[in-house]
Design an enzyme around this catalytic site. Sequence first.
Site, short mmCIF file in Angstrom:
data_model
loop_
_atom_site.label_atom_id
_atom_site.label_comp_id
_atom_site.label_asym_id
_atom_site.label_seq_id
_atom_site.Cartn_x
_atom_site.Cartn_y
_atom_site.Cartn_z
N TYR A 1 -19.99 -29.53 -72.86
CA TYR A 1 -20.80 -30.75 -72.97
C TYR A 1 -21.02 -31.16 -74.44
O TYR A 1 -21.81 -32.05 -74.73
CB TYR A 1 -22.17 -30.58 -72.29
CG TYR A 1 -22.06 -29.88 -70.95
CD1 TYR A 1 -21.55 -30.55 -69.84
CD2 TYR A 1 -22.42 -28.54 -70.81
CE1 TYR A 1 -21.41 -29.91 -68.61
CE2 TYR A 1 -22.28 -27.89 -69.59
CZ TYR A 1 -21.78 -28.58 -68.50
OH TYR A 1 -21.64 -27.93 -67.30
N ASP B 1 -10.13 -30.49 -70.66
CA ASP B 1 -11.17 -29.50 -70.41
C ASP B 1 -11.20 -29.02 -68.96
O ASP B 1 -10.70 -29.68 -68.05
CB ASP B 1 -12.55 -30.10 -70.74
CG ASP B 1 -12.79 -30.27 -72.23
OD1 ASP B 1 -11.87 -29.98 -73.03
OD2 ASP B 1 -13.91 -30.68 -72.60
N HIS C 1 -10.21 -34.44 -69.02
CA HIS C 1 -10.39 -33.27 -68.18
C HIS C 1 -9.19 -33.10 -67.26
O HIS C 1 -8.76 -34.08 -66.64
CB HIS C 1 -11.68 -33.39 -67.36
CG HIS C 1 -12.93 -33.40 -68.19
ND1 HIS C 1 -13.33 -34.50 -68.90
CD2 HIS C 1 -13.84 -32.42 -68.43
CE1 HIS C 1 -14.45 -34.21 -69.56
NE2 HIS C 1 -14.78 -32.96 -69.28
#
Length: 230
Positions: free
Chosen positions: A122, A26, A178
């Site tokens: 999120y 991400d 991430h």
Amino acid sequence: MFKPVNAANGVIMECTTPNTAALTFDNGPYKYAEDIIKTLNAANAKGTFFVNGNNWECIYSEDEVLRLKLAYDNGHQIASLTWSNEHLTSLSKEQIDSEMSRTEDAIRKITGATPAFTRPPYGEYSDNVIEVANNRNQKLVTWDFESGDSTGVSPQDQKKRFDDLVAKKPINVLAQMHEVYETTAHEVLPYAIKVLQGAGYKLVTVAECLGENPYLRVDAPSTRDDSWHC
């Protein structure tokens, strides 16, 4: 809490193909993308990059364009994490649509491919988010395992999370990581690949782990013009 994949609301929370693991990254494109791609390629693994339009960097900057193209050209999946990583549940339908459309447009201009998957930042979604995504023919996808890199979990403990995950012998894995953290790219990812492949999982894209098409359509990339800005 919404139910997993194939629920009426259509929010995907897990893979469906047995013995597959989808590693997702991400918040890019970002400077560690090249290293992540190199590590995946060396292991004959595929990943999925959920990118923002304007979060850590502007997606239209020359460096980020090259990184996005590199991932795409190497057969990794490109998907949307919306434009600015906002909490979508706090936005109007019009604002949600803008967050999605601007990122889809950027991915299409840069790669030629219109993504079929969007991750709500999120993991937050509401009826409005689902409605807008459905109207845009976007499949919403979250995850069933998170490394913890964005919440301060140490690299050592992230590795332990992967050890604990494999010990549970899940049928498949949809993992969130991430690409904006150096330790994710250089420490945790190589370990995760080793552990998952060692346990017999095939590392594939989100689309592959679901048996779906990664893109709504694929055309030629656009030529840079005045619209390429954040």
